[in-house]
Design a protein around this motif. Structure first.
Motif, mmCIF file in Angstrom:
data_model
loop_
_atom_site.group_PDB
_atom_site.id
_atom_site.type_symbol
_atom_site.label_atom_id
_atom_site.label_comp_id
_atom_site.label_asym_id
_atom_site.label_seq_id
_atom_site.Cartn_x
_atom_site.Cartn_y
_atom_site.Cartn_z
ATOM 1 N N ASP A 333 -46.813 81.291 40.613
ATOM 2 C CA ASP A 333 -45.449 80.901 40.369
ATOM 3 C C ASP A 333 -45.220 79.484 40.598
ATOM 4 N N ALA A 334 -44.354 79.020 40.060
ATOM 5 C CA ALA A 334 -44.038 77.479 40.186
ATOM 6 C C ALA A 334 -43.446 77.223 41.291
ATOM 7 N N THR A 335 -43.673 76.058 42.021
ATOM 8 C CA THR A 335 -42.830 75.469 43.023
ATOM 9 C C THR A 335 -41.600 74.729 42.634
ATOM 10 N N CYS A 336 -40.396 75.085 43.063
ATOM 11 C CA CYS A 336 -39.169 74.736 42.391
ATOM 12 C C CYS A 336 -38.294 73.941 43.581
ATOM 13 N N THR A 448 -28.068 85.688 37.439
ATOM 14 C CA THR A 448 -27.205 86.692 36.800
ATOM 15 C C THR A 448 -28.133 87.997 36.853
ATOM 16 N N GLN A 449 -29.421 87.790 37.273
ATOM 17 C CA GLN A 449 -30.452 89.031 37.176
ATOM 18 C C GLN A 449 -30.617 89.432 38.428
ATOM 19 N N LYS A 465 -40.857 90.782 44.778
ATOM 20 C CA LYS A 465 -41.991 91.491 43.985
ATOM 21 C C LYS A 465 -41.026 92.547 43.011
ATOM 22 N N GLU A 466 -40.138 93.060 43.550
ATOM 23 C CA GLU A 466 -39.390 94.168 42.679
ATOM 24 C C GLU A 466 -38.682 93.271 41.481
ATOM 25 N N PHE A 467 -38.179 92.148 41.736
ATOM 26 C CA PHE A 467 -37.298 91.606 40.839
ATOM 27 C C PHE A 467 -38.632 91.101 39.553
ATOM 28 N N ILE A 471 -37.865 92.308 35.941
ATOM 29 C CA ILE A 471 -37.722 91.259 34.991
ATOM 30 C C ILE A 471 -39.024 90.671 34.375
ATOM 31 N N GLY A 472 -40.148 90.473 34.727
ATOM 32 C CA GLY A 472 -41.214 89.913 34.335
ATOM 33 C C GLY A 472 -41.387 88.444 34.851
#
Length: 552
Positions: A333-336, A448-449, A465-467, A471-472
């Motif tokens: 994952d990216a750092t934001c 919104t997700q 992790k569930e998200f 969602i992907g």
């Protein structure tokens, strides 16, 4: 009357081979029965008035104590009836959190049962040890200790989860429902005696446990009592399918239901109005905790999709310092980095870097380019953040770390800190306080997700992790935006906007004090406790005035 004389009876006995001196057997009564006594108090309300006169009860508490004492209509003395195993008292009470159902109703009723009835058994249970120990038992024990001083320690025996009144040989027994062997096999102390079964917080009881209690034959009283919860299960069904509902009179042998809300409990009013500021009236938390309404089972969106498109307020710094949130990703994952000024976002900064020292240097450089005070930076302290945040501090930027799994400030409403700060951001959007015109597509899509759900009456955020599995991709952009608003509540933005427009601010909001707590003088010599501070709205709350009697 028989015309046979004693001589005639003697002849009959002799003809039948019965010795003259033999008489019909007399079965002696047990000696202890003669010594059994109980207090001659007609109902639990009078019992309360006699032993605890300093407490003034609410109208609903008086009415409930009278009904549990057999007065089917608490205002009609002629409605008094004696529950039996053939026609038991079958009641269900759904009461708001903090209404006093344990402190007043259950504790008073239980002690009245054992002190004012011979060989009665009052059995209480809960699926939660904390509920059983800190609520039900705590209040029964406190009242029993008052009675013990008046009646004598030899007469009233108190041990853990049990109270026995020796004069009447009646007792109170409490136990957890997860103690399986104790769920079955309860019966009246004597045949035909009074036996009460109380299922406390039964919204959490498994159906199998309820079936086990059905095997306890001979009960004369059965009370289901709980705050509301999900709209399914045993307790929900009992509330929805009762044959008689308050204010109709109770009918023995028939199911009865009553709901207690904040409107019945004046001491909850101030807290209710404060929580209304943080939660909308239609929020599941308000509906469940204060209005005793059942909520739809399942998950909810932190930001409902239909709430993102609205007439955005004009862009404004609102005189507020720049604030930043950082969600770390190391590898997949990216750092934001999410930066905000006033009510609008700056372009997000993202790094796809798997080398931790390099990522740390990149983040430090980005924060310096943003020219943001370290005290206004909130970074995720979970997983990778545990190593990266200390390294950033070593570079001289004493930023704040936020651990999502730490305790929430408002423990009544939220399962943890992560859910609390997520719902704080959601409130900013639903109250139309943010200008999202230039927000990234990723941020708008992710906000919104992301879902939350209720567990044990508290809001809990969907796990990352569930998200990702659902969602992907990861909600890093949304999580960073959430962190950027840890110290910025809806009240802060509302008050800042009002002050900017020279509108007089309601002094009850304590705007200046809250603002200074969050955006006061920056101390760059050490990391500020920003991760553990909000706008002050979740500080200590006064319960309100003592209980007051309501008029009829």
């Amino acid at each position: 009357m028989s015309s046979l004389t004693d001589a005639d009876i003697a002849l009959v006995r002799e003809a039948n081979g019965v010795p003259p001196e033999l008489k019909a057997p007399v079965v002696p009564m047990p000696v202890f029965i003669d010594r059994l006594t109980c207090l001659p108090i007609d109902n639990a309300y009078d019992f309360h008035q006699m032993f605890f006169p300093e407490e003034e009860l609410y109208r609903w508490q008086i009415e409930m104590l009278m009904q549990l004492s057999g007065y089917c209509d608490p205002y009609d003395p002629a409605s008094r009836a004696e529950p039996s195993k053939e026609a038991p008292l079958l009641a269900t009470l759904c009461a708001a959190n903090g209404s006093g159902k344990d402190m007043i109703v259950l504790s008073t009723w239980a002690l009245w049962e054992i002190c004012c009835h011979v060989q009665a058994h009052w059995i209480g249970t809960s699926s939660s040890f904390t509920q059983l120990d800190q609520q039900t038992w705590r209040h029964i024990k406190a009242r029993a200790e008052v009675l013990q001083k008046l009646l004598g320690a030899r007469e009233l025996e108190i041990t853990k989860f049990k109270v026995i009144y020796k004069k009447s040989k009646s007792e109170i027994t409490l136990f957890r429902t997860d103690e399986g062997a104790k769920t079955e096999g309860w019966h009246p102390i004597v045949t035909g005696g009074r036996m009460t079964i109380v299922l406390n917080e039964c919204k959490s009881l498994d159906p199998e446990l309820v079936i086990s209690f059905r095997k306890c034959h001979g009960y004369t009283h059965w009370l289901n009592i709980s705050s509301s919860g999900d709209s399914f299960g045993y307790f929900y069904e009992k509330c929805m399918t009762a044959e008689h509902v308050w204010p109709a009179p109770m009918v023995l042998g028939k199911s009865y239901f009553r709901k207690i809300t904040v409107n019945d409990c004046p001491h909850l009013r101030a807290e209710f109005e404060r929580d209304l500021v943080d939660f909308a009236l239609d929020s599941p938390f308000i509906q469940s905790s204060y209005l005793s309404n059942f909520i739809q089972s399942g998950s909810f969106f932190v930001v409902p999709p239909d709430r993102v498109l609205y007439a955005y307020p004009p862009k404004s710094t609102l005189g507020m310092p720049k604030r930043v949130g950082i969600d770390f990703g190391l590898g997949g994952d990216a750092t934001c980095i999410s930066a905000w000024v006033g009510n609008y976002p700056l372009p997000e900064i993202e790094f796809n870097e798997s080398h931790e020292p390099t990522l740390t240097r990149m983040v430090v450089a980005a924060l310096r380019d943003l020219d943001v005070e370290p005290g206004q930076v909130y970074a995720d302290l979970g997983n990778f953040g545990q190593a990266i945040v200390p390294r950033i501090r070593e570079e001289g930027l004493n930023i704040n770390g936020v651990h999502n799994q730490s305790s929430a400030r408002n423990k009544k409403a939220y399962a943890n800190r992560g859910a609390e700060i997520a719902m704080n951001f959601g409130r900013l959007v639903t109250d139309k306080l943010l200008n999202l015109k230039d927000a990234s597509t990723k941020l708008k899509r992710q906000m919104t997700q992301r879902k939350y759900f209720y567990k044990d009456g508290k809001m809990q955020l969907e796990d990352k992790k569930e998200f990702r599995a659902r969602i992907g991709y990861s909600p890093n952009n949304f999580d960073a935006a959430i962190l950027a608003h840890v110290g910025c509540s809806a009240h802060v933005l509302q008050a800042a906007s009002a002050e900017l427009n020279t509108v007089v601010v309601d002094p009850n909001q304590h705007w200046k004090r809250e603002y200074e707590l969050i955006y006061g003088k920056i101390d760059n010599g050490r990391a500020r406790a920003g991760a553990y501070r909000t706008s002050g709205i979740y500080g200590r709350r006064e319960i309100g005035s003592p209980l007051r009697r309501l008029g009829k």
